[in-house]
Design an enzyme around this catalytic site. Sequence first.
Site, PDB file in Angstrom:
ATOM      1  N   ASP A   1       0.786  -1.232   0.000  1.00  0.00           N
ATOM      2  CA  ASP A   1       0.000   0.000   0.000  1.00  0.00           C
ATOM      3  C   ASP A   1       0.816   1.280   0.000  1.00  0.00           C
ATOM      4  O   ASP A   1       0.379   2.293  -0.545  1.00  0.00           O
ATOM      5  CB  ASP A   1      -0.958   0.004   1.199  1.00  0.00           C
ATOM      6  CG  ASP A   1      -2.071  -1.025   1.044  1.00  0.00           C
ATOM      7  OD1 ASP A   1      -2.555  -1.196  -0.093  1.00  0.00           O
ATOM      8  OD2 ASP A   1      -2.455  -1.651   2.031  1.00  0.00           O
TER       9      ASP A   1
ATOM     10  N   TYR B   1     -10.054  -0.713   2.912  1.00  0.00           N
ATOM     11  CA  TYR B   1      -9.472  -0.890   4.248  1.00  0.00           C
ATOM     12  C   TYR B   1      -9.056   0.431   4.873  1.00  0.00           C
ATOM     13  O   TYR B   1      -8.632   1.330   4.171  1.00  0.00           O
ATOM     14  CB  TYR B   1      -8.226  -1.774   4.153  1.00  0.00           C
ATOM     15  CG  TYR B   1      -8.397  -3.087   4.848  1.00  0.00           C
ATOM     16  CD1 TYR B   1      -8.351  -3.158   6.239  1.00  0.00           C
ATOM     17  CD2 TYR B   1      -8.635  -4.249   4.137  1.00  0.00           C
ATOM     18  CE1 TYR B   1      -8.520  -4.359   6.884  1.00  0.00           C
ATOM     19  CE2 TYR B   1      -8.806  -5.462   4.779  1.00  0.00           C
ATOM     20  CZ  TYR B   1      -8.749  -5.510   6.154  1.00  0.00           C
ATOM     21  OH  TYR B   1      -8.916  -6.701   6.788  1.00  0.00           O
TER      22      TYR B   1
END
EC number: 1.4.3.-
Lengths: 724, 724
Positions: B368, B456
């Site tokens: 990420d 998320y």
Amino acid sequence: MAAGKYLLYSFLSITTAFALFFAWLHLPSPPLNAAELFDCAAYSPWCTSKSQPTTLDDQNPTRRHDHASDIPHHPLDPLTVQEITQVRSILSSHPLFRSSPFSIHSLVVEEPQKSLVLEWQTGDPLPPRKASVVARVDGKSHVLTVDLTSANVAILRTGPHSGYPTMTAEEMYTATWVPMKSERFNQTILDRGIALSDVSCLPISTGWFGATEENRRLIKVQCYSMKDTANFYMRPIEGLTVLVDLDAQQVIEISDKGKNIPIPKAANTDYRYSAQPPNKVMKLLNPISIEQPKGPSFSVEDEHLVKWANWEFHLKPDPRAGMVISRAKARDPDTGILRDVIYKGFTSELFVPYMDPSDAWYFKTYMDAGEYGFGLQAMSLDPLNDCPRNAYYMDGVFAAVDGKPYVRRNMICLFERYAGDIGWRHAESPITGLDITEVRPKVTLVARMAASVANYDYIVDWEFQTDGLIRIKVGLSGILMVKGTSYENTNQFAGQDLYGTLLSENVIGVIHDHFVTFYLDMDIDGSDNSFVKVNLQRQMTSRGESPRKSYLKAVKKVAKTEKEAQIKLKLYDPSEFHIVNPSVKTRVGNPVGYKVVPAATAASLLDLDDPPQRRGAFTNNQIWVTPYNRSEEWAGGQFVYQSHGEDTLQTWSDRDRGIENRDIVVWYTLGFHHVPCQEDFPIMPTVSASFDLKPVNFFESNPILRFPPNTIEDLPVCKAAASA
Amino acid sequence: MAAGKYLLYSFLSITTAFALFFAWLHLPSPPLNAAELFDCAAYSPWCTSKSQPTTLDDQNPTRRHDHASDIPHHPLDPLTVQEITQVRSILSSHPLFRSSPFSIHSLVVEEPQKSLVLEWQTGDPLPPRKASVVARVDGKSHVLTVDLTSANVAILRTGPHSGYPTMTAEEMYTATWVPMKSERFNQTILDRGIALSDVSCLPISTGWFGATEENRRLIKVQCYSMKDTANFYMRPIEGLTVLVDLDAQQVIEISDKGKNIPIPKAANTDYRYSAQPPNKVMKLLNPISIEQPKGPSFSVEDEHLVKWANWEFHLKPDPRAGMVISRAKARDPDTGILRDVIYKGFTSELFVPYMDPSDAWYFKTYMDAGEYGFGLQAMSLDPLNDCPRNAYYMDGVFAAVDGKPYVRRNMICLFERYAGDIGWRHAESPITGLDITEVRPKVTLVARMAASVANYDYIVDWEFQTDGLIRIKVGLSGILMVKGTSYENTNQFAGQDLYGTLLSENVIGVIHDHFVTFYLDMDIDGSDNSFVKVNLQRQMTSRGESPRKSYLKAVKKVAKTEKEAQIKLKLYDPSEFHIVNPSVKTRVGNPVGYKVVPAATAASLLDLDDPPQRRGAFTNNQIWVTPYNRSEEWAGGQFVYQSHGEDTLQTWSDRDRGIENRDIVVWYTLGFHHVPCQEDFPIMPTVSASFDLKPVNFFESNPILRFPPNTIEDLPVCKAAASA
């Protein structure tokens, strides 16, 4: 030269004679006898009240609780002042107690059969009230049941046993004064230049190592200098160990091996705020407080039944376990029904082995609940510091050695906790075109106690979350048990093993472990549950199946017998540990469950045949599962003191009984290795570890989806007290 | 029959034609082009301001911050609005950027040499301000340094590299609209009964698995139905994957394998408070707040320098790392001197592999930070919910794809935390005759950000304690990435591997891991430090030495080279991990140090040769130590996107360089295995894990000994806002 020698000899003789005479004049004796220890007028810290059992709430001076008129409301309620008095009266007319002096080592409610408790509903008459009593009479231990209605006394077990009951506070106290009866002891103290009036001693359980500890109840007493500090723990009279007969309260043996070791200095050891130099006080922080302008959201009904948000549970003090949570139920957000989660949970035993094999240290392998009484050692909490504002305080009502009730004020606190944490959140990235930020603050409910087992302080928290999670946390603070040494700097002992860390001049912090084992009778939507290991295994893909070579697969296995549920945690062979009700399924068919979620922990690495490890064998695994059995509550056995390890969780579990779809008990051990460091001197910043019980397919969906966010209108308007 | 067939054929043709015509009329197109995405007037959630960079503090409406006039005060300060504008101006006149269209993938301050920063003191002129720029021009990636004073542009690296730079927000956004250009895509959407206007798509990094991912920058786009819910993540259009060329923004390939899988229902998926039925809202809790009537105890000087209690550190937002802590120093209570602890610490990389090898899932192995920008995805925090009252909010100032500055409002918050916890305590048992209860409340300082990487949410906390401990905590919340299935109940697939849990009808929560790797350039009292493994080993006693058979011994070993510091944690072979300064000793001779204290974590179990694990090889150990090297900051390499894993922490560490008594960097990876459960649907209650950096013989003694306890006079007087 001869004259010189004579003069020197005369001088030493006269000095010694004078010192002994002075010592005789000032020979310390216990300020109290054992009975006076619980005379609450004389000794307020130990008990608030014995004759006038009344407590006052610091937070709310209008709330006074007079325990004299307490009556039980729930089958699990502890014995009241009146009930303890009644038990004492029944016992005193029993033949066993009429003939000889006796000591009461435990006097607590005998909980009714689980089936009766499960059937009972508010408003029903209580099942017959009974007391479970452990008493010593004539050198024998007896386990009795006293029926308060019929006044019947049933003798369940009578010694000899392997092991003895939990010590009474009175005999611990008395034991610390026994060495003073010994002239040799007094002489060695004086030889070290310590005034006898400056000596403070601790009662240290001996453990069991073989013949020496057979057939007599023993304690080892070690002493400290209290001169110039309240923190005498930092001033050990090293190497001096007095073996005392606990029943006779007589010195058996004195081991005196540390004469050349200086007493560490008192400077910088006192931790009391009042003892700090005013110019060195560090006021670095503005006041901060958890505020609830409309009051807390929980209620405590009938003294023990806690209701908060979507939780309900029964909470009580216990002299051995400290704090007992029973009948914990979570309200289902879909149906509104209260659903069983835990029938009973508590600290079953502790095991604290020190890692120094030498004469004055090898035996220090404490089992604090069974030896000292984890609840007996839980002192009154300090409002605003031990627990925040708006806490509710619960008193302990216990029996003294003579069977009389006494009150331990503010032994447990209950408070709502908001720490700025987030219950759940999601913000959308504008990539998706949605302008969303939804966040819910996390508020929890904490039940707390703090046991001070001599030097160490254990803070135990049961934290209930609205999302169904229960976090069980143990904090370690207090004061290290330290060892005196002649060394003042590490450059004096290069390579030599000190069994610890040099913390200050002449002070070694000895390496030790702490293990805290919890009893968790889980009842997930009813008593019959199964234990499922959800093992995450690497699965290799077959040729051509995927560009991926590997992935993790969850492989579930129901433990059929106890040995299949003896769990050692492994980072590289991970599992989840589910307790499920195989008969109750969610809408989409998952069995409802909770999981035990370990976090930071430590395992015992002692040799399995080492006597302390045999006694502390309940630490051989991190998780165990046993079938429910009323008699298996104390992981080290009922009579832990000097036990041989014949009656532990290990021996029970090795029977390998069936545990599938049955009423099962889960045991979890939280461990700490403690290599002391200078920051732990003279008092330790709290170190904590925890584990969780977490719903896993217990709810149909996130149970806190519909909780509101905070808004500015909800929050209080505050001003500093000074300007109020 | 023939006529019937003809009619059916005609009907289908006409229906299809009509559907296509209807689709044509309603063909969605991006509401914004990439440039408009950062037009802050049009798109407030993404950036607060571009033309008028001004922020407003919700907590204190009088505090307005106009970034337009920001100037740097500290060598580590991020680039200001003016500086970014200046860099853009310098670049635009550079030959590389004049000739072709370009995109800016990163434009951040280039921190001066560490030695210059260490020498710099408040009041000194700043070292020359430089920008580090990653740009793509003509399909090539360039790493540049722009000197703001001299306007010099130095090209440090030019592609081809293994891997590509972090995606820009603009190209992620554009990519999600590319599938709509494809008639085949639109047809399959319509075939599934979904209106094109209800489709929302996500840009999913492809990872690297071999030839397919070579020599072109790719993204996979998967889509969801937004109909009737803001939580489209719960309504996957399963099995439909569109491979898109990121540079050309063109469809390369469509994989369409889930036609028979229904779209899960929208019911009960919306998590917004406004979408809850008012009669189902659960207002179970009274208001609760952390209150500080005299205000917080911290200050933030010059926008980035935080001073609190005994701590001082530099805090800044970063588009890739999210939040960077620099020059963290603790004030020694004895000398009053600020002592170095951390030179620089931040989230270096994440690795989130999903555990489903099938066509639409195998590639989901997110990194990420390097792929999406952990800071770019950190949205504005929600005051009172993300952070408590009295929080201070810090804005991010970043560069858009065109090099223009924009402001991310409230990206980091800073607040004092009081959770009712105990800093240290001790109560004396009255056995010792002392009436003492001394307790200190624990108050900490938290720096927080929350990144929303699509579904998320990662909450990252750096928590500073007065006792010198730093806790680094990662919370996981947000929304699961779920898989559509035809199953509605577990009884329909007995024994079959779903790669996850059935969470609701037609919804599978796929098993996955999260790893978060932290870069920790520790400087304990200076830069030259050593890494010491303090291994706790079972030591057997010799015959006759002791009644004990065994004890634990601490065996210290200094790691001389990198491979000696590649650490896999082991419960049954435990160690402490110290970073010490061998040249600085305490009064009694212990080297001063800090230790890394792991807590709950998970290890990656993927095969070491699996392409995702090669790229995420920095998760092969939990702890690594490398010599300080300016170019080694990103554990997966600088260019992570589609990287092959040739430039990771593993490859650096395998060089086995010397690390003894040198400037060293410690890397710690926090891991989570996530087997989803129904409680995670439709949004997940936060799950957290943490690790600590804890002083170990850093201070001479407990540094909070002289902090005062709470007293009632310190606390605020509050009333409910409604009655205010």
